[in-house]
Write a protein that holds these residues in place. Structure first.
Motif, PDB file in Angstrom:
ATOM      1  N   PHE A   9       0.823  -1.212   0.000  1.00  0.00           N
ATOM      2  CA  PHE A   9       0.000   0.000   0.000  1.00  0.00           C
ATOM      3  C   PHE A   9       0.856   1.260   0.000  1.00  0.00           C
ATOM      4  O   PHE A   9       0.515   2.251  -0.649  1.00  0.00           O
ATOM      5  CB  PHE A   9      -0.951   0.009   1.197  1.00  0.00           C
ATOM      6  N   ALA A  10       1.970   1.231   0.719  1.00  0.00           N
ATOM      7  CA  ALA A  10       2.858   2.393   0.722  1.00  0.00           C
ATOM      8  C   ALA A  10       3.372   2.676  -0.683  1.00  0.00           C
ATOM      9  O   ALA A  10       3.446   3.838  -1.114  1.00  0.00           O
ATOM     10  CB  ALA A  10       4.027   2.150   1.674  1.00  0.00           C
ATOM     11  N   PHE A  11       3.669   1.622  -1.427  1.00  0.00           N
ATOM     12  CA  PHE A  11       4.168   1.782  -2.788  1.00  0.00           C
ATOM     13  C   PHE A  11       3.071   2.305  -3.715  1.00  0.00           C
ATOM     14  O   PHE A  11       3.286   3.219  -4.516  1.00  0.00           O
ATOM     15  CB  PHE A  11       4.699   0.441  -3.303  1.00  0.00           C
ATOM     16  N   ILE A  12       1.860   1.726  -3.589  1.00  0.00           N
ATOM     17  CA  ILE A  12       0.741   2.170  -4.429  1.00  0.00           C
ATOM     18  C   ILE A  12       0.403   3.627  -4.146  1.00  0.00           C
ATOM     19  O   ILE A  12       0.274   4.439  -5.067  1.00  0.00           O
ATOM     20  CB  ILE A  12      -0.495   1.278  -4.197  1.00  0.00           C
ATOM     21  N   PHE A  13       0.259   3.964  -2.863  1.00  0.00           N
ATOM     22  CA  PHE A  13      -0.145   5.317  -2.500  1.00  0.00           C
ATOM     23  C   PHE A  13       0.917   6.348  -2.864  1.00  0.00           C
ATOM     24  O   PHE A  13       0.584   7.480  -3.215  1.00  0.00           O
ATOM     25  CB  PHE A  13      -0.449   5.394  -1.004  1.00  0.00           C
ATOM     26  N   SER A  14       2.197   5.956  -2.797  1.00  0.00           N
ATOM     27  CA  SER A  14       3.247   6.912  -3.149  1.00  0.00           C
ATOM     28  C   SER A  14       3.172   7.293  -4.616  1.00  0.00           C
ATOM     29  O   SER A  14       3.558   8.402  -4.998  1.00  0.00           O
ATOM     30  CB  SER A  14       4.622   6.322  -2.823  1.00  0.00           C
ATOM     31  N   GLY A  15       2.676   6.387  -5.454  1.00  0.00           N
ATOM     32  CA  GLY A  15       2.483   6.730  -6.857  1.00  0.00           C
ATOM     33  C   GLY A  15       1.172   7.438  -7.109  1.00  0.00           C
ATOM     34  O   GLY A  15       1.118   8.426  -7.852  1.00  0.00           O
ATOM     35  N   GLN A  16       0.097   6.947  -6.463  1.00  0.00           N
ATOM     36  CA  GLN A  16      -1.222   7.519  -6.708  1.00  0.00           C
ATOM     37  C   GLN A  16      -1.329   8.972  -6.257  1.00  0.00           C
ATOM     38  O   GLN A  16      -2.102   9.745  -6.814  1.00  0.00           O
ATOM     39  CB  GLN A  16      -2.293   6.682  -5.992  1.00  0.00           C
ATOM     40  N   ILE A  17      -0.542   9.355  -5.233  1.00  0.00           N
ATOM     41  CA  ILE A  17      -0.662  10.722  -4.728  1.00  0.00           C
ATOM     42  C   ILE A  17      -0.300  11.751  -5.797  1.00  0.00           C
ATOM     43  O   ILE A  17      -0.859  12.842  -5.846  1.00  0.00           O
ATOM     44  CB  ILE A  17       0.194  10.920  -3.458  1.00  0.00           C
ATOM     45  N   PHE A  18       0.626  11.393  -6.710  1.00  0.00           N
ATOM     46  CA  PHE A  18       0.970  12.322  -7.791  1.00  0.00           C
ATOM     47  C   PHE A  18      -0.215  12.520  -8.722  1.00  0.00           C
ATOM     48  O   PHE A  18      -0.545  13.649  -9.111  1.00  0.00           O
ATOM     49  CB  PHE A  18       2.181  11.808  -8.571  1.00  0.00           C
ATOM     50  N   SER A  19      -0.873  11.415  -9.086  1.00  0.00           N
ATOM     51  CA  SER A  19      -2.023  11.502  -9.978  1.00  0.00           C
ATOM     52  C   SER A  19      -3.191  12.219  -9.310  1.00  0.00           C
ATOM     53  O   SER A  19      -3.855  13.077  -9.911  1.00  0.00           O
ATOM     54  CB  SER A  19      -2.457  10.097 -10.407  1.00  0.00           C
ATOM     55  N   ILE A  20      -3.431  11.886  -8.032  1.00  0.00           N
ATOM     56  CA  ILE A  20      -4.535  12.508  -7.298  1.00  0.00           C
ATOM     57  C   ILE A  20      -4.281  14.000  -7.100  1.00  0.00           C
ATOM     58  O   ILE A  20      -5.189  14.831  -7.237  1.00  0.00           O
ATOM     59  CB  ILE A  20      -4.740  11.802  -5.945  1.00  0.00           C
ATOM     60  N   LEU A  21      -3.016  14.357  -6.786  1.00  0.00           N
ATOM     61  CA  LEU A  21      -2.676  15.762  -6.572  1.00  0.00           C
ATOM     62  C   LEU A  21      -2.878  16.581  -7.844  1.00  0.00           C
ATOM     63  O   LEU A  21      -3.500  17.648  -7.811  1.00  0.00           O
ATOM     64  CB  LEU A  21      -1.227  15.883  -6.099  1.00  0.00           C
ATOM     65  N   THR A  22      -2.345  16.113  -8.967  1.00  0.00           N
ATOM     66  CA  THR A  22      -2.483  16.880 -10.208  1.00  0.00           C
ATOM     67  C   THR A  22      -3.942  16.916 -10.677  1.00  0.00           C
ATOM     68  O   THR A  22      -4.382  17.912 -11.250  1.00  0.00           O
ATOM     69  CB  THR A  22      -1.585  16.299 -11.310  1.00  0.00           C
ATOM     70  N   ALA A  81      -6.068   7.195 -20.032  1.00  0.00           N
ATOM     71  CA  ALA A  81      -7.105   7.873 -20.814  1.00  0.00           C
ATOM     72  C   ALA A  81      -7.404   9.262 -20.249  1.00  0.00           C
ATOM     73  O   ALA A  81      -7.585  10.232 -20.988  1.00  0.00           O
ATOM     74  CB  ALA A  81      -8.379   7.029 -20.841  1.00  0.00           C
ATOM     75  N   ILE A  82      -7.440   9.373 -18.921  1.00  0.00           N
ATOM     76  CA  ILE A  82      -7.663  10.674 -18.284  1.00  0.00           C
ATOM     77  C   ILE A  82      -6.522  11.625 -18.626  1.00  0.00           C
ATOM     78  O   ILE A  82      -6.730  12.811 -18.924  1.00  0.00           O
ATOM     79  CB  ILE A  82      -7.803  10.500 -16.758  1.00  0.00           C
ATOM     80  N   ALA A  83      -5.289  11.091 -18.592  1.00  0.00           N
ATOM     81  CA  ALA A  83      -4.127  11.920 -18.923  1.00  0.00           C
ATOM     82  C   ALA A  83      -4.187  12.408 -20.375  1.00  0.00           C
ATOM     83  O   ALA A  83      -3.815  13.548 -20.671  1.00  0.00           O
ATOM     84  CB  ALA A  83      -2.841  11.127 -18.693  1.00  0.00           C
ATOM     85  N   ASP A 172      -1.043  17.327 -15.144  1.00  0.00           N
ATOM     86  CA  ASP A 172      -1.850  16.142 -14.853  1.00  0.00           C
ATOM     87  C   ASP A 172      -1.347  14.934 -15.638  1.00  0.00           C
ATOM     88  O   ASP A 172      -1.428  13.793 -15.164  1.00  0.00           O
ATOM     89  CB  ASP A 172      -3.314  16.421 -15.190  1.00  0.00           C
ATOM     90  N   VAL A 173      -0.845  15.184 -16.834  1.00  0.00           N
ATOM     91  CA  VAL A 173      -0.282  14.103 -17.649  1.00  0.00           C
ATOM     92  C   VAL A 173       0.930  13.493 -16.939  1.00  0.00           C
ATOM     93  O   VAL A 173       1.082  12.265 -16.866  1.00  0.00           O
ATOM     94  CB  VAL A 173       0.112  14.625 -19.045  1.00  0.00           C
ATOM     95  N   ALA A 174       1.791  14.340 -16.399  1.00  0.00           N
ATOM     96  CA  ALA A 174       2.976  13.865 -15.679  1.00  0.00           C
ATOM     97  C   ALA A 174       2.583  13.072 -14.436  1.00  0.00           C
ATOM     98  O   ALA A 174       3.171  12.033 -14.121  1.00  0.00           O
ATOM     99  CB  ALA A 174       3.865  15.044 -15.301  1.00  0.00           C
ATOM    100  N   GLY A 175       1.558  13.545 -13.712  1.00  0.00           N
ATOM    101  CA  GLY A 175       1.106  12.844 -12.511  1.00  0.00           C
ATOM    102  C   GLY A 175       0.594  11.451 -12.818  1.00  0.00           C
ATOM    103  O   GLY A 175       0.891  10.486 -12.097  1.00  0.00           O
ATOM    104  N   ALA A 176      -0.179  11.310 -13.895  1.00  0.00           N
ATOM    105  CA  ALA A 176      -0.697   9.995 -14.287  1.00  0.00           C
ATOM    106  C   ALA A 176       0.436   9.059 -14.693  1.00  0.00           C
ATOM    107  O   ALA A 176       0.412   7.861 -14.383  1.00  0.00           O
ATOM    108  CB  ALA A 176      -1.691  10.154 -15.435  1.00  0.00           C
ATOM    109  N   LEU A 177       1.444   9.594 -15.367  1.00  0.00           N
ATOM    110  CA  LEU A 177       2.580   8.778 -15.791  1.00  0.00           C
ATOM    111  C   LEU A 177       3.321   8.205 -14.588  1.00  0.00           C
ATOM    112  O   LEU A 177       3.658   7.010 -14.557  1.00  0.00           O
ATOM    113  CB  LEU A 177       3.528   9.615 -16.651  1.00  0.00           C
TER     114      LEU A 177
END
Length: 406
Positions: A9-22, A81-83, A172-177
């Motif tokens: 979960f720490a690994f997943i959330f550390s990535g998702q926070i970029f997408s969620i933030l942007t 697709a969102i990106a 937002d594109v960078a966050g999804a990536l």
């Protein structure tokens, strides 16, 4: 096992926070751009409809596919697709001002992609975390979203003011990536599909529907949530207009309100993580609804000079929100088998989102005629009544009712 699932979960959330933030930056920036350039409640409500309606319409049917498909790959495809839509709309804004209909069309497409991403993520959580930790994980999830809701508006308005809305969209594109790359390194097991026994799409759809209906406590809370969505969801679009039209303030004040709301959500999510399992899930939900309702009522009563009071009320409203969202999601995750969870979550999400357009359709003309504070006040009255109903309905029960299947 105990350590491994936390690391995952720490690994997943550390990535998702970029997408969620942007995404939070984009969401606030678009709403503020429409508010500042049009000042129209009707335009904001149409934007809200474009953002909610595809998820509401597609949700029940998408659940069948989510329970068949690889959930990790579904999340990656949906986020991509969102990106892509952010890239397209960002290019439009960098080259000039697109028409409102182009903005609405992009919001429709983003909403359709989101209808795959969110349920697949929530359906993957019980495949990783132990059942007795689901409420705690929900608290962590709320913390991530809350932190993004604090930083998102502030960063969004800063980038928007310094550059353009197009630049925010490209971020937002960078966050999804980043989020997708992190997901590639995570292992998420798949539940055994039921398609061998029930190959028909219609039968799988109906199986999910009847599974949802089989858990009466979930149905009761979902109906309460639907009524809540009718009156409360329009406020997400009306907060910036409240700041602009009622208090006569600009973009930074609007982002301040979003920030204090998010800070409240962070503290509420932290409180939920600490107090998880101390109370019944339904007790957390009823307390949340009453507090949200009371803060809405008071927000509708404050004068034009009382922006500080509105700021405090927004903080309290945000602090109460995770106490509903987290336990509600954990209650659902505990009540259904993993192979059915995608369908059930899609049904639940769609019920809430189908209710939202009703509220948006009502809020536009009502706020336009009577003012935004009028909607705040009366929506608060309704939310308080819903909270009292949930408390009375589940009062006296030692624990939340659990499914017969488990």
């Amino acid at each position: 096992m105990n350590t491994q699932w936390k690391k995952t979960f720490a690994f997943i959330f550390s990535g998702q926070i970029f997408s969620i933030l942007t995404s939070a930056m984009v969401q606030f920036s678009i709403i503020w751009h429409l508010t500042a350039t049009t000042g129209s409640a009707a335009v904001l409500m149409l934007a809200g409809l474009a953002g909610f309606l595809p998820q509401a319409v597609l949700g029940p049917f998408i659940g069948v596919w989510l329970d068949r498909w690889n959930r990790k790959l579904t999340m990656i495809a949906a986020d991509s697709a969102i990106a892509l839509t952010s890239l397209i709309l960002g290019a439009y804004y960098l080259w000039g001002e697109p028409s409102l209909w182009i903005v609405y069309a992009i919001l429709l497409i983003r909403s359709a992609a989101s209808s795959f991403h969110s349920p697949s993520f929530q359906a993957a959580i019980p495949l990783i975390a132990p059942e007795d930790q689901l409420t705690r994980v929900a608290g962590w999830n709320q913390l991530i979203f809350s932190a993004s809701s604090v930083l998102g508006p502030a960063l969004g308005i800063a980038v928007y003011s310094a550059t353009s809305l197009g630049t925010v969209l490209l971020l937002d594109v960078a966050g999804a990536l980043i989020a997708n790359v992190m997901l590639l390194f995570v292992q998420i097991r798949q539940p055994k599909p039921e398609s061998v026994e029930i190959p028909s799409f219609r039968k799988e759809f109906m199986l999910g529907w009847w599974a949802f209906l089989s858990q009466k406590p979930i149905v009761t809370v979902t109906v309460a949530m639907a009524v809540f969505s009718v009156v409360f969801m329009p406020l997400a679009m009306l907060f910036p207009l409240m700041t602009l039209s009622h208090f006569g303030r600009g973009g930074y004040s609007a982002s301040l309100i979003e920030a204090v709301f998010g800070i409240g959500m962070i503290l509420g999510g932290a409180l939920l993580s600490v107090l998880a399992s101390r109370w019944k899930d339904t007790t957390y939900m009823s307390v949340s609804l009453v507090v949200i309702g009371l803060t809405c009522v008071l927000s509708g009563m404050v004068g034009r000079e009382a922006f500080l009071a509105f700021t405090v009320l927004s903080f309290l409203m945000g602090a109460a929100a995770p106490l509903f969202n987290g336990p509600y999601m954990a209650m659902i995750q505990k009540s259904y088998e993993p192979e059915l969870l995608g369908r059930v979550l899609s049904f639940v999400t769609s019920i809430g989102l189908l209710s939202s357009p009703i509220g948006l359709a009502l809020a536009g003309p009502v706020a336009g005629r009577f003012g935004v504070p009028f909607w705040f006040f009366w929506s608060g009255i309704v939310v308080v009544l819903i909270g009292v109903f949930v408390f009375v309905r589940f009062a006296g029960k030692g624990t939340d009712e659990q499914p017969a299947s488990k």
